[in-house]
Write a protein that holds these residues in place. Structure first.
Motif, PDB file in Angstrom:
ATOM      1  N   ASN A 119       0.805  -1.208   0.000  1.00 22.23           N
ATOM      2  CA  ASN A 119       0.000   0.000   0.000  1.00 22.23           C
ATOM      3  C   ASN A 119       0.841   1.261   0.000  1.00 22.23           C
ATOM      4  O   ASN A 119       0.304   2.363  -0.097  1.00 22.23           O
ATOM      5  CB  ASN A 119      -0.935   0.005   1.221  1.00 22.23           C
ATOM      6  N   ASP A 174       3.636   2.025  -2.100  1.00 27.08           N
ATOM      7  CA  ASP A 174       4.561   1.888  -3.213  1.00 27.08           C
ATOM      8  C   ASP A 174       5.300   3.209  -3.399  1.00 27.08           C
ATOM      9  O   ASP A 174       4.665   4.271  -3.515  1.00 27.08           O
ATOM     10  CB  ASP A 174       3.780   1.530  -4.480  1.00 27.08           C
ATOM     11  N   SER A 179       6.764   4.441  -5.951  1.00 28.07           N
ATOM     12  CA  SER A 179       6.410   5.097  -7.215  1.00 28.07           C
ATOM     13  C   SER A 179       5.075   5.821  -7.105  1.00 28.07           C
ATOM     14  O   SER A 179       4.906   6.907  -7.673  1.00 28.07           O
ATOM     15  CB  SER A 179       6.355   4.064  -8.341  1.00 28.07           C
ATOM     16  N   GLN A 180       4.121   5.237  -6.352  1.00 25.08           N
ATOM     17  CA  GLN A 180       2.835   5.910  -6.169  1.00 25.08           C
ATOM     18  C   GLN A 180       2.989   7.167  -5.313  1.00 25.08           C
ATOM     19  O   GLN A 180       2.398   8.215  -5.613  1.00 25.08           O
ATOM     20  CB  GLN A 180       1.834   4.948  -5.535  1.00 25.08           C
ATOM     21  N   TYR A 223       4.417   9.792  -7.426  1.00 19.80           N
ATOM     22  CA  TYR A 223       3.424  10.345  -8.341  1.00 19.80           C
ATOM     23  C   TYR A 223       2.536  11.362  -7.633  1.00 19.80           C
ATOM     24  O   TYR A 223       2.227  12.435  -8.187  1.00 19.80           O
ATOM     25  CB  TYR A 223       2.573   9.210  -8.922  1.00 19.80           C
ATOM     26  N   VAL A 224       2.136  11.053  -6.387  1.00 18.05           N
ATOM     27  CA  VAL A 224       1.301  11.989  -5.627  1.00 18.05           C
ATOM     28  C   VAL A 224       2.045  13.288  -5.369  1.00 18.05           C
ATOM     29  O   VAL A 224       1.502  14.392  -5.529  1.00 18.05           O
ATOM     30  CB  VAL A 224       0.841  11.342  -4.312  1.00 18.05           C
ATOM     31  N   ILE A 266      -5.497  10.502  -4.302  1.00 23.51           N
ATOM     32  CA  ILE A 266      -5.386   9.763  -5.558  1.00 23.51           C
ATOM     33  C   ILE A 266      -5.870   8.332  -5.330  1.00 23.51           C
ATOM     34  O   ILE A 266      -5.524   7.686  -4.341  1.00 23.51           O
ATOM     35  CB  ILE A 266      -3.942   9.761  -6.078  1.00 23.51           C
ATOM     36  N   PHE A 299      -5.563   4.724  -6.528  1.00 20.35           N
ATOM     37  CA  PHE A 299      -4.691   3.841  -7.292  1.00 20.35           C
ATOM     38  C   PHE A 299      -5.322   2.459  -7.530  1.00 20.35           C
ATOM     39  O   PHE A 299      -4.641   1.557  -7.997  1.00 20.35           O
ATOM     40  CB  PHE A 299      -3.343   3.664  -6.579  1.00 20.35           C
ATOM     41  N   ARG A 327      -7.572  -0.279  -9.418  1.00 24.89           N
ATOM     42  CA  ARG A 327      -7.978  -0.548 -10.801  1.00 24.89           C
ATOM     43  C   ARG A 327      -9.338  -1.271 -10.775  1.00 24.89           C
ATOM     44  O   ARG A 327      -9.451  -2.339 -10.175  1.00 24.89           O
ATOM     45  CB  ARG A 327      -6.940  -1.400 -11.512  1.00 24.89           C
ATOM     46  N   MET A 343      -5.575   3.414 -13.011  1.00 31.54           N
ATOM     47  CA  MET A 343      -5.043   3.876 -11.737  1.00 31.54           C
ATOM     48  C   MET A 343      -4.696   5.365 -11.838  1.00 31.54           C
ATOM     49  O   MET A 343      -4.452   5.901 -12.912  1.00 31.54           O
ATOM     50  CB  MET A 343      -3.778   3.080 -11.377  1.00 31.54           C
ATOM     51  N   GLY A 344      -4.663   6.011 -10.699  1.00 30.82           N
ATOM     52  CA  GLY A 344      -4.236   7.407 -10.653  1.00 30.82           C
ATOM     53  C   GLY A 344      -5.349   8.404 -10.786  1.00 30.82           C
ATOM     54  O   GLY A 344      -5.077   9.583 -11.061  1.00 30.82           O
TER      55      GLY A 344
END
Length: 564
Positions: A236, A238, A240-241, A244-245, A277, A279, A281, A374-375
């Motif tokens: 939960n 990540d 990379s996530q 991105y935020v 955000i 994430f 899917r 996602m996103g």
């Protein structure tokens, strides 16, 4: 009176005393002068080289002993001067030769990093066994993997251990290979989970039939970096996530500040954004039915019509004898009105008719498939703080005032457009107009000229060169030049000139003395002449006195005798 023998100049003594019992001969003197001149020249050269010592910079650092020995040997072969750092973990070379030395050592494969790669397979001996070939191949593979892992910026050194089982023809006896990686990271550096996963998959992809779950990664502190449970717990979070935020929020802030800054000034607006955000899917399939449309607008799916007609008359009337009687003879009908005639004709022509019609219409159905990536932004919150507006009057006086409602509304509208405000999504925007607190300015202390680093460095350089120049001048004019003059015979000429000058001076003094003696002798002769003439006069006077008055003469002689 002084003579020429009394005023002769004695020959000068030896220029150098007897040293170490050596005779004071010109040859010994010249040899000693040459040795002294050579020593002075050597000292001058040493002082000059010390002043021109190059600035050393790091060639390689943090190397193992094997690589250090190979690097030093190569530098000696290349005639490149080197020295070690104070801590001993770095090799220094002149700054002008750093890049050249690195390229030449790289051509020789140095430094190797302590790992042996596939170059180990180049020196295979004839008749080597299959077991040794397998061991060498495994060592080479481990070395190549370690070199690849060391290419990661945070990894200082790495060691890889591969456990490759022997292949078997029986499926139940086959075993999967495993790998262990030991990482030595640079100080104050860490690896995030994504980098650990990259190293894990790098090793797993380099060995046949090696799965990622059979690779273990450990750092120099003994921490297990490739823990599957830890990875599952951090699904939960990540990196990379999270990145991105953060980038999305920074982009929102940048857009808001860039559009408001021309109005209030670049340093008079601050904004922060918080984005929720999603994430997850999602995939959705929906099938819906609606009421049928009017028949004229409906689409016919299928239609079937069936008709049947029988012209023969069927038995009619009351069953019985009358109905079974033969028909009455035909007679001409009486002409009646049109409607009655038609009905009569239809009745006479009437038979059995049957008509069936079946129509099937399409059912109104909707099937919808939805896939959401996602996103997606679930909610966006933005807070903006704007400083009071600064104004300058005609007299040049600066004042600050709060924003008017119109100005604040304009800023709010611009921020809504820049952030992509969506009321249905639940976005919020808060704009506050408040004076900014001016930061306390630290007093800047101007260093005096003699304490500034640049000036101190320049002064050191100047003092260094001035000191070297003074030392060289002192050695040259105080020692080297006189020795060179003596070696080249110029000192003899100087002594001869001094002796000639001394002789001339003494000759001049002697001539002066002789002239004085001659003058004195002439004066004495003149006095003698004068005395001789006066003596004769006195003698005549004494004779006359003795003749005239003998008693006085007798008394004078008696006084002379009594005085003796």
């Amino acid at each position: 009176m002084a003579t020429a023998e009394d005023t002769a100049i004695a020959p000068p003594g030896p220029a150098f005393p007897v040293i170490f019992g050596l005779p004071q001969t010109p040859v010994v003197r010249n040899i000693m002068l040459a040795v002294g001149a050579a020593a002075v020249v050597a000292i001058m050269i040493g002082v000059w080289l010390w002043s021109q010592a190059p600035d050393y910079k790091v060639l390689f650092s943090n190397f193992n002993d094997r690589d250090g020995g190979a690097i030093v040997a190569s530098l000696q072969q290349l005639n490149v001067p080197y020295k070690y750092s104070e801590t001993g973990n770095a090799i220094l070379v002149p700054a002008s030769q750093v890049h050249d030395a690195r390229l030449k050592l790289a051509a020789q494969g140095l430094p190797k990093g302590g790992n042996v790669g596939f170059e180990l397979m180049e020196n295979q001996k004839l008749g080597i066994s299959q077991f040794l070939e397998q061991v060498n191949f495994q060592r080479a593979l481990e070395g190549e993997l370690a070199r690849s892992i060391q290419a990661v910026s945070a990894v200082q050194t790495a060691r890889v251990h591969l456990a490759i089982p022997k292949s078997s023809v029986f499926v139940r006896d086959q075993q999967k290979p495993t790998a262990s990686v030991l990482l030595n990271l640079y100080p104050s550096r860490i690896l995030d989970q994504q980098q650990v996963s990259a190293i894990l998959h790098l090793v797993a992809s380099s060995v046949p039939e090696l799965s990622a779950k059979n690779v273990t990664i450990v750092d120099q502190n003994g921490n297990l970096l490739s823990d599957p449970n830890k990875q599952a717990a951090n699904n939960n979070l990540d990196p990379s996530q999270l990145k991105y935020v953060q980038e999305y929020q920074q982009n929102i802030v940048k857009r808001i500040e860039s559009i408001i800054s021309p109005i209030v000034g670049s340093n008079n607006v601050r904004a922060e954004a918080t984005a929720d955000i999603d994430f997850s899917r999602t995939e959705q399939a929906a099938e819906s039915y609606r009421p049928n449309s009017p028949p004229e607008a409906s689409a016919i799916r299928s239609q079937q019509t069936s008709e049947s007609y029988n012209k023969a008359g069927n038995a009619s009337g009351i069953p019985g004898a009358l109905s079974n009687q033969p028909p009455v003879p035909a007679t001409a009908p009486i002409v009646a009105s049109g409607a009655a005639a038609t009905q009569s004709t239809a009745a006479s022509n009437a038979g059995l008719m049957q008509k069936d019609s079946t129509t099937n219409f399409e059912v109104d159905k909707t099937i919808k498939y939805t896939q959401q990536g996602m996103g997606g932004v679930k909610r966006l919150s933005v807070a903006i703080v704007v400083n009071y507006k600064t104004e300058t009057d005609k007299n040049g006086k600066t004042t600050t005032r709060p924003l008017t409602d119109i100005e604040k509304t304009q800023i709010t509208d611009l921020a809504r457009e820049a952030m992509g405000f969506n009321k249905d999504r639940g976005d919020t925007l808060n704009v506050v107009n408040s004076p900014f607190a001016s930061p306390e300015k630290e007093p800047i202390v101007d260093l005096p000229l003699w304490k500034q680093p640049d000036v101190l460095q320049m002064a050191k350089e100047i003092a260094k060169y001035v000191g070297v120049a003074i030392v060289l001048a002192y050695l040259f004019f105080g020692f080297l030049k006189p020795m060179l003059y003596k070696i080249m015979g110029k000192d003899k000429e100087t002594l001869e000139a001094i002796e000639a000058e001394k002789r001339a001076k003494e000759k001049e003094e002697r001539e002066e003395d002789e002239a004085a003696v001659v003058s004195l002798s002439q004066e004495a002769e003149q006095q003698h002449v004068n005395m001789a003439s006066s003596y004769e006069i006195n003698l005549e006077m004494a004779k006359t006195l003795a003749k005239e008055d003998p008693r006085i003469v007798a008394n004078v002689v008696k006084a002379w005798l009594s005085n003796e």
